[in-house]
Motif scaffolding. Structure first.
Motif, short mmCIF file in Angstrom:
data_model
loop_
_atom_site.label_atom_id
_atom_site.label_comp_id
_atom_site.label_asym_id
_atom_site.label_seq_id
_atom_site.Cartn_x
_atom_site.Cartn_y
_atom_site.Cartn_z
N VAL A 42 -7.30 -15.07 -11.34
CA VAL A 42 -6.45 -13.56 -11.21
C VAL A 42 -7.84 -13.28 -11.29
O VAL A 42 -7.97 -11.81 -10.82
N LEU A 43 -8.55 -14.25 -11.98
CA LEU A 43 -10.18 -13.69 -12.18
C LEU A 43 -10.72 -13.43 -10.79
O LEU A 43 -12.21 -13.60 -11.52
N LEU A 44 -11.02 -14.09 -9.83
CA LEU A 44 -11.70 -13.79 -8.91
C LEU A 44 -10.69 -13.11 -7.71
O LEU A 44 -10.79 -13.43 -6.68
N ALA A 45 -9.89 -11.97 -7.94
CA ALA A 45 -8.97 -11.32 -6.62
C ALA A 45 -9.96 -10.70 -6.50
O ALA A 45 -10.56 -9.21 -6.09
N PHE A 61 -5.96 -14.33 1.23
CA PHE A 61 -6.76 -15.24 0.65
C PHE A 61 -8.03 -14.70 0.11
O PHE A 61 -8.32 -13.48 0.50
N ILE A 62 -8.63 -14.85 -1.56
CA ILE A 62 -9.33 -14.01 -1.81
C ILE A 62 -10.18 -14.25 -0.92
O ILE A 62 -10.81 -15.26 -0.25
N GLU A 63 -11.00 -13.68 -0.28
CA GLU A 63 -12.38 -13.61 0.82
C GLU A 63 -12.12 -14.07 1.81
O GLU A 63 -12.97 -14.22 2.68
N ARG A 64 -10.54 -13.62 2.17
CA ARG A 64 -10.29 -14.08 3.30
C ARG A 64 -10.43 -15.70 3.35
O ARG A 64 -10.78 -16.13 5.05
N ASN A 65 -11.18 -16.17 2.82
CA ASN A 65 -10.90 -18.21 2.81
C ASN A 65 -9.85 -18.62 2.46
O ASN A 65 -9.28 -18.35 1.36
N GLU A 97 -9.37 -21.62 2.18
CA GLU A 97 -9.66 -22.51 0.88
C GLU A 97 -9.43 -22.06 -1.07
O GLU A 97 -9.67 -22.36 -1.89
N ASN A 98 -9.77 -20.47 -0.89
CA ASN A 98 -9.51 -19.98 -1.82
C ASN A 98 -8.01 -18.99 -2.69
O ASN A 98 -7.06 -20.22 -1.31
N SER A 99 -7.65 -19.19 -3.08
CA SER A 99 -6.29 -18.89 -3.67
C SER A 99 -5.98 -17.33 -3.20
O SER A 99 -6.37 -16.93 -2.43
N ILE A 100 -5.03 -17.59 -3.55
CA ILE A 100 -3.99 -16.26 -2.38
C ILE A 100 -4.28 -15.05 -3.52
O ILE A 100 -3.73 -15.00 -4.45
N SER A 101 -5.01 -13.69 -3.05
CA SER A 101 -4.94 -12.22 -3.82
C SER A 101 -3.97 -11.45 -4.31
O SER A 101 -2.93 -12.30 -3.57
N LEU A 102 -4.19 -11.32 -5.37
CA LEU A 102 -3.17 -10.65 -6.01
C LEU A 102 -2.92 -9.27 -5.19
O LEU A 102 -1.76 -8.62 -5.29
N HIS A 103 -3.60 -9.08 -4.13
CA HIS A 103 -3.51 -7.59 -2.93
C HIS A 103 -2.84 -7.98 -2.54
O HIS A 103 -1.38 -6.92 -1.36
N THR A 104 -2.11 -9.52 -1.84
CA THR A 104 -0.93 -10.09 -1.10
C THR A 104 -0.04 -9.45 -1.76
O THR A 104 0.92 -9.30 -1.45
N PRO A 161 -16.28 -4.20 -11.04
CA PRO A 161 -14.91 -3.16 -10.64
C PRO A 161 -14.49 -2.11 -11.08
O PRO A 161 -13.90 -0.95 -11.45
N MET A 162 -14.34 -2.49 -8.86
CA MET A 162 -13.89 -1.26 -8.35
C MET A 162 -12.16 -2.42 -8.67
O MET A 162 -11.30 -1.24 -8.08
N HIS A 163 -11.53 -2.99 -9.33
CA HIS A 163 -10.91 -3.55 -9.34
C HIS A 163 -9.73 -2.84 -10.07
O HIS A 163 -10.28 -3.98 -11.60
N PHE A 164 -8.38 -3.34 -10.61
CA PHE A 164 -7.57 -2.73 -11.44
C PHE A 164 -6.07 -3.52 -11.02
O PHE A 164 -5.32 -3.22 -10.07
N GLU A 165 -6.05 -4.79 -11.43
CA GLU A 165 -4.22 -5.59 -11.03
C GLU A 165 -3.26 -5.45 -12.43
O GLU A 165 -3.95 -5.33 -13.82
N LEU A 166 -2.02 -5.91 -11.99
CA LEU A 166 -1.08 -5.64 -12.64
C LEU A 166 -0.97 -7.35 -14.04
O LEU A 166 -1.04 -7.73 -13.38
N ALA A 167 -0.83 -6.58 -14.91
CA ALA A 167 -1.26 -7.54 -16.37
C ALA A 167 0.25 -7.66 -16.32
O ALA A 167 0.02 -8.52 -17.26
N ALA A 168 0.83 -6.06 -17.11
CA ALA A 168 2.28 -6.34 -18.09
C ALA A 168 3.08 -5.11 -17.32
O ALA A 168 2.49 -4.34 -16.93
N LEU A 169 4.30 -5.73 -17.31
CA LEU A 169 4.78 -4.63 -17.23
C LEU A 169 5.53 -3.91 -18.12
O LEU A 169 6.21 -4.79 -19.12
#
Length: 409
Positions: A23-26, A342-346, A348-355, A399-407
């Motif tokens: 989540v901190l590297l999306a 994936f994060i940075e389309r790599n 080896e990284n985790s799945i981006s929250l954009h997925t 700073p461009m990025h906002f992500e859902l943290a709480a419903l």
């Protein structure tokens, strides 16, 4: 071309696994996937195992002279470098001692960094003790005894990209000079390999680096201790370095330190899906999950967006409040929400929250990674009140990025 079922990589993913692991590297640098569908990767034991490997380390042929016995410690276990520190001037002995102590028994290595001139052009270089450094090197490079014996012999190990850019030939000589000027030191290109330090194209032995003016103790790689979050480690490193050098986080966080959603609740709310992934780093989630969860809506300021259905009401509320307080003009572009990758389309990284469609990028041109950005503080506060986390608060800002943290109810 259609991909037969046997060639698909089918993984079951829980939402909380995605949220907590990256989540901190999306990373938001990649745009939407291209229209042409690439061929899917064949099934393998893990996502990382299916990644197209980096170019293999290639040592130069042995020279026609009596062999020189070089004492380089056998590899043993590779370590994952989690945090990189680079500085223009040597770090103090006290700082080095504190930094190396952070990893406990995990491990850290200190080396020289700087710029040298290769064939008259500036090249970023590191100078290392090959026995100590190799355990932090990339897979394929760490295992190659010939690469590290070349470093120990005083030869140059060059990245594949650097060799191509400089037209350097494996096994041939090259003149390397101090960046500040001075006589060239003739070195043999002993191997082509991935350096393991981002931005560096040349690996030298410590003594060679010293003779070329690279200052000691200007580079440090640290591995997080067992169970330690790399993000927390990076924060500790920054406090010790205190502006004396640059701190880079090299691996995704092990856990989300500010968790609003918990595993079972996230799985119940967001759903779980299987997916195929492709060599370009894009992902194709299960079509049934997409139909059930991904929706397109028209919202204030940004217009039509495609996101997770649970995020749309909160995103609409946040954007409407931005309009209501007269700050709509501070947001100039919408740069993506549902972008399965994936994060940075790599891979080896985790799945981006954009997925998952639970992250949105805005004003990317002026809010790219690593800077403070132009996002208005009140806009940030509004989004936080509506249950979002902001990438501008991270150690390596986004700073461009906002992500859902709480419903919200």
């Amino acid at each position: 071309m259609p991909v037969p079922p046997a060639a698909r990589r089918d993984l079951r993913v829980t939402p909380w696994a995605a949220l907590t692991s990256m989540v901190l590297l999306a990373g938001c640098a990649s745009g939407a996937p291209t229209a042409a569908e690439p061929a899917a990767l064949k099934a393998s034991t893990s996502a990382a195992a299916a990644v197209s490997p980096a170019p293999s380390a290639t040592p130069a042929p042995a020279q026609a002279r009596p062999p020189v016995e070089i004492a380089v410690t056998a590899l043993g276990e590779r370590l994952r470098p989690d945090v990189l520190v680079t500085a223009d001037a040597p770090l103090s002995p006290e700082a080095v001692a504190q930094l190396t102590a952070l990893s406990g028994e995990a491990g850290a290595v200190v080396f020289r960094t700087g710029t040298v001139k290769v064939a008259g052009r500036d090249v970023a270089a590191v100078a290392v003790d090959p026995s100590a450094f190799r355990i932090f090197a990339a897979q394929g490079t760490a295992e190659s005894d010939a690469v590290w014996q070349a470093v120990a012999r005083g030869e140059a190990v060059v990245s594949h990209e650097g060799a191509e850019a400089q037209s350097l030939e494996l096994g041939k000589g090259v003149g390397v000079a101090p960046a500040a000027g001075g006589a060239e030191l003739p070195l043999r290109v002993g191997a082509l390999a991935t350096t393991g330090v981002p931005g560096s194209d040349l690996v030298l032995g410590d003594a060679v680096g010293a003779s070329l003016g690279l200052p000691a103790a200007t580079g440090l790689l640290i591995t997080a201790a067992k169970g330690q979050d790399p993000v927390a480690l990076a924060g500790q490193v920054e406090r010790i370095v205190a502006g004396a050098g640059k701190v880079d986080l090299l691996s995704p966080p092990a856990a989300n330190p500010v968790a609003f959603l918990t595993g079972s609740k996230a799985a119940e709310a967001l759903g779980a899906f299987s997916y195929r992934y492709f060599p370009d780093g894009t992902i194709e989630p299960d079509a049934a999950w997409v139909r059930e969860n991904i929706q397109t809506a028209t919202l204030p300021i940004v217009g039509r967006v495609t996101c997770h259905r649970l995020m749309i009401p909160q995103l609409r509320g946040a954007l409407q409040e931005v309009v209501d307080v007269g700050l709509a003009s501070t947001l100039n572009s919408y740069d993506g929400c549902y972008v399965p990758r994936f994060i940075e389309r790599n891979p080896e990284n985790s799945i981006s929250l954009h997925t998952w469609g639970i992250a949105i990028d805005m004003d990317a041109a002026t809010n790219y990674r690593g800077i403070r950005g132009t996002m208005h503080p009140e806009v940030v506060s509004i989004f936080k009140r509506w249950g979002f986390r902001w990438g501008g608060d991270w150690t390596y800002t986004d700073p461009m990025h906002f992500e859902l943290a709480a419903l919200l109810p």
